[in-house]
Design an enzyme around this catalytic site. Sequence first.
Site, mmCIF file in Angstrom:
data_model
loop_
_atom_site.group_PDB
_atom_site.id
_atom_site.type_symbol
_atom_site.label_atom_id
_atom_site.label_comp_id
_atom_site.label_asym_id
_atom_site.label_seq_id
_atom_site.Cartn_x
_atom_site.Cartn_y
_atom_site.Cartn_z
ATOM 1 N N GLU A 68 36.916 37.880 39.883
ATOM 2 C CA GLU A 68 36.980 39.193 39.262
ATOM 3 C C GLU A 68 35.711 39.986 39.561
ATOM 4 O O GLU A 68 34.601 39.558 39.243
ATOM 5 C CB GLU A 68 37.153 39.065 37.750
ATOM 6 C CG GLU A 68 38.445 38.376 37.342
ATOM 7 C CD GLU A 68 38.546 38.147 35.855
ATOM 8 O OE1 GLU A 68 39.662 37.896 35.365
ATOM 9 O OE2 GLU A 68 37.503 38.209 35.154
ATOM 10 N N CYS A 69 35.861 41.121 40.162
ATOM 11 C CA CYS A 69 34.773 42.056 40.416
ATOM 12 C C CYS A 69 33.588 41.385 41.116
ATOM 13 O O CYS A 69 33.637 41.100 42.288
ATOM 14 C CB CYS A 69 34.343 42.725 39.118
ATOM 15 S SG CYS A 69 33.371 44.191 39.415
#
Length: 566
Positions: A392-393
Amino acid sequence: MNGSGAERSRGQAGWRGKGYAGRRASRFAGRQASRGCGKAAFRADAGRSVRAGAGPAGASRGREGLKMSGEESRRCPAVLISAPSSGQGKTTVTAALARHHLRQGRKVRVFKCGPDFLDPMILARASGAPVYQVDLWMVGEDNCDALLWEAAGEADIIIVEGVMGLFDGSPSAAELAERFGIPVLAVINAQAMAQTFPAIAHGLSTWRKTLPWAGVLANRVAGESHARILLDSLPPGMRWFGALYRGSDVELPSRHLGLVQASELDDLDRRLDRAAGMLASQGISDVSPEAVFTRRGTDFSPWKGRLKGLRLAVARDDAFSFIYQGNLDLWGLMGADIRFFSPVAGDPFPGCDALYLPGGYPELHLGALAANRGVMEGTRRHFEADRPILAECGGMLYLLEELGLDGVYSEMAGILPGRAALTGGLRGLGLMSADLPEGTLRGHSFHHSSLNIGLEPVCRARRQDQRRQESEDIFRVRRLTASYVHFYLPSNPEAAARLFASWSRWPGPVLWAGSLGTAGRRSRTGRGGERCRERGSSARRAISGSGGLAACGTPFGLQCRRFFLR
């Protein structure tokens, strides 16, 4: 390189065990009737200026409680900290109040309205307990109620920090306060302000008649005489909760994405104690109005043990720290064996069946991440073995070929073809919903980086606000799922289980993954098959009712695989 961010759309790490979600599942069947909490002297008296509001459905909520057939209710003193806008000092005040009550020997539970990671880190230190999100859309109304109901059974006071301004966004902090009957304490930055202070307080308290109201607290006050001017100017019936004086020894420092992480502030406890002492010295009242919480929410017991025996490696340090406590609780309930490791500290890659790379600040630790070749190589071997990865990110940026800051690029894991760099402004923001092959998950994005990647997305996460057209690409290669979106996994436990389940325990069909390559593209060749062209390579297979796998050669010695429904 994403996550929490200056109020607009923002994990704390370090808390393990069953947590609220796990306890909800184990206690869901058969609990005794509701009980009160707190001390008698801690109750709101009838003379206070506390207005009991009504929820969106018009159900009356106040000290008499909300009666619903077949549901238990609990009472607990509670307050929601909000403000006219972001940047007013809500987190500082919330942390100060939490530390004040903790120092009085009370058990404090703090919640954060909306998606956020950095604020909960501070609030967990202040309260001595894990902090959970309460958001009517991302978490869900009933599950917010269940979290608050659980807390009311063991806490002496519940404090909720709002998000942005009191009425900003949809759902707003005001809507949450109305829905659960939690009185609002407004924090107003009173710097360079005098008689305008009560006007703002009056407007906030009267804009919506259904809003339960507690009072007002002034922040960044010049001194005692300034505080006296503000207090004397308040209209009759407006309760004064005190003031915090401005000064670097109390305020919490910030940077891009929001506050500086709690783990990076060596003097955090001193700041919290000083702020709490400042409130205590003004004789802040320990009387808080009660709210009534009803036992509802998702029964998570069907997913208990779903990932039993699964070794789940979770990167957790100052580079990878944006982790929802609710996600950890859900994995624990499902029986996963969570194994934390720190790439920044030089930990080796742990033996595992699945890997979670959360967001954080990898751009601030490029040297340490690049130096830990063992984790990079272990991550590549894990990927090539078709084992699940959720990145994530910042976790996704770690898997790129390069990541840059101030024009200087460092080598990363090289699993995804592309590079990213931190930019000077906001590039993505908002609550998001993604229709993944495994199911729909909700979450949010908040990032300041730009991404140049040679991948086609398997799908795009869409803004919760349908009037906004922004979206975030979600990439799928083998068992790797990567995007800028931070997923709140309890929003769909079934999808969460499918994301991390190994092939041997997969309960159903798998959908195709996105293509890999700078010029990668999909082209259907009719019902009988599909062509996948990746930088000159191609593969074709017939799609049959039994399902199957198509693969094509790609750079980096990897393969791009597409899985079709059986």
